[in-house]
Design an enzyme around this catalytic site. Sequence first.
Site, PDB file in Angstrom:
ATOM      1  N   MET A  26     155.345  61.883  13.610  1.00 36.16           N
ATOM      2  CA  MET A  26     155.797  60.714  12.934  1.00 36.16           C
ATOM      3  C   MET A  26     155.292  59.289  13.449  1.00 36.16           C
ATOM      4  O   MET A  26     155.549  58.361  13.054  1.00 36.16           O
ATOM      5  CB  MET A  26     157.379  60.535  13.374  1.00 36.16           C
ATOM      6  N   ARG A  27     154.310  59.600  14.639  1.00 39.68           N
ATOM      7  CA  ARG A  27     153.905  58.404  15.112  1.00 39.68           C
ATOM      8  C   ARG A  27     153.117  57.644  14.326  1.00 39.68           C
ATOM      9  O   ARG A  27     153.012  56.353  14.244  1.00 39.68           O
ATOM     10  CB  ARG A  27     153.080  58.458  16.445  1.00 39.68           C
ATOM     11  N   ALA A  28     152.225  58.163  13.349  1.00 37.47           N
ATOM     12  CA  ALA A  28     151.537  57.530  12.277  1.00 37.47           C
ATOM     13  C   ALA A  28     152.217  56.599  11.376  1.00 37.47           C
ATOM     14  O   ALA A  28     151.816  55.646  11.054  1.00 37.47           O
ATOM     15  CB  ALA A  28     150.670  58.563  11.565  1.00 37.47           C
TER      16      ALA A  28
END
Length: 679
Positions: free
Chosen positions: A274-276
């Site tokens: 989910m970092r993107a």
Amino acid sequence: MSTPYPFTAIVGQDDLRLGLLLNAVSPAVGGVLVRGEKGTAKSTAVRALAALMPEVSVVPGCRFSCDPASPDPACPDGPHAEAAGVSRAARTVELPVGASEDRLVGALDIERALSEGVKAFEPGLLADAHRGILYVDEVNLLHDHLVDLLLDAAAMGASYVEREGVSVRHAARFLLVGTMNPEEGELRPQLLDRFGLTVEVAASRDTDERVEVVRRRLAYDDDPEGFAARWAEEETALRERIAAARALLPRVVLGDGVLRQIAATCAAFEVDGMRADIVMARTATALAAWAGREEVTADDVRQAALLALPHRRRRNPFDAPGLDEDKLDQTLDEAAGDEGQGDDDDDPDPGPDGGGDGGGGGGVPPQADGDRTPPQGSEGDDTPSQAPDSAPDAPGRSAGAEQQPVAAAEPFRTKMLSVPGLGEGAAGRRSRARTAHGRTTGAVRPQGALTKLHLSATVQAAAPHQRARGRSGRGLVVRRDDLRQATREGREGNLVLFVVDASGSMAARQRMSAVKGAVLSLLLDAYQRRDKVGLVTFRGKEAEVALPPTSSVDAAAARLESLPTGGRTPLAAGLLKAHDVLRVERLRDPSRRPLLVVVTDGRATGGPEPVALAGRAARLHQAEGTASVVVDCESGYVRLGLAGELARELGGTAVTLDELRADSIAGLVKDVTAAGRAA
């Protein structure tokens, strides 16, 4: 102090400048990784950014740059009494490639900690960079454990130093900028993902633009202060715009519609985790603030995707970073249609400085002369295209005729091939070595500064002298001579030199495809184990160094893919060329041990006594103790066993293509030299 080159005087490099400016507006974006060829103003732009950053107010005398309005309660120099702050310019701290762990995170005085119970802490570069810029040039050449420490601190906003139960924590929030030349090797995908944005830079091919670059650089070198004065007005305007965008940032609204577009884009491009999504949301918000708007638009999302996603699309080191912009536009349109957000495209302000036209990945920061140059992004994949497999195998084809390159078979997971003994080379994941990290195997007297204390050995050394030293209390009386440094064993990276037979005897298409697939698999293994690689090929009358030793395994894969076949089999020439390459590399890097991988069926033709010459060349490698393995490519019902004979001459071992697979039942991990001697 030298006068830095003005940021606004940089010609072109729009994506680079925008990536840096967005992080200056919102450090929460997560930093930027600048990828590009040498001589493209990467370092110049980073150093110039510091002059644009707002001044910071710090507690007087605090080595950790605490903010007087909200000092760090855990600051090692604290607690801080209420006092007026002192303003100073934001720092740019550079991390050298050869820096030690203690230089990065700081060091504890273990002697005082044991004898006095005092946490005497010497701050490192992370403390110096707090509330400023931390610049890592050639970040891809930095040791992995240092990159991990660096990115952990950037993610958590704090640095932790642990030494034998004694710990210190301090704040470490900074704008992280890394630069790298992909030709010198790639960062691991896990580390790439930790950088918020990535931009590709390349030198302009426009003659007028190149002329202007040279003109400005010469003018700066002749009179740095006078040159900077001519750009002072533009620098002031840009500095004020950054401050205004920072003030506007908390009021920017990220609507549900654009948030859905962000999520849909990350899902469509199958990025991991989910970092993107989070980075895209922060980047789009910063883009809106930079444009002076209080609402994020679809164009902001598009630009954020072009900056935040390309480096997260890599699945292996041979994938070129990039993004399919047609697919991106389609995904954004579909997500906008689902939520009725299609009228975002009619927004009168398409993006900062009119940069929402989709080119290259970013808007254009202001230029004093009004020039606008096309964004300079990735030049595309440099891997040579594969030749069409149009010519069928012909049993009667002459072995001397050159054939077009064939594609490699699907790579597979290989067995680990290691060099015997205990090395002291660069940190990696292949062979056993004495390293700064790993399991503790013993203790020695420290030669310099103590970095890894062996506690029990230190206590044992000090214990017999306590009565003579007049010990009266509960504390242990420890002196410098008592301290013991822990010796540790981990893994090192090696130089894996491939010697590939490209002669006519290997030229059957199905066979050569399998051989290339095996070498490609070994290259992937070398990438994962942090090795340097080189490639020597032999065919016809001679051998050549197709790729000098390098950390860029994708360059080796590209050379392998375009490798033609045909001609005689000068095996001795290939082994002698490899001997020359290893001789030079021993002089350049004596601590990095080599592993010779010869990929051949063992045949030798051409010239007088080709087999005897190959044997003598092989014994040269054996005499120097070079670890070696022969990948036997012989196929068919009748096997001559020549590859096995070559392995015995080398003092190594032979494995077939099937035995090379990790899931083969032919054996477990092979220590190449030990196995060869046992044979």
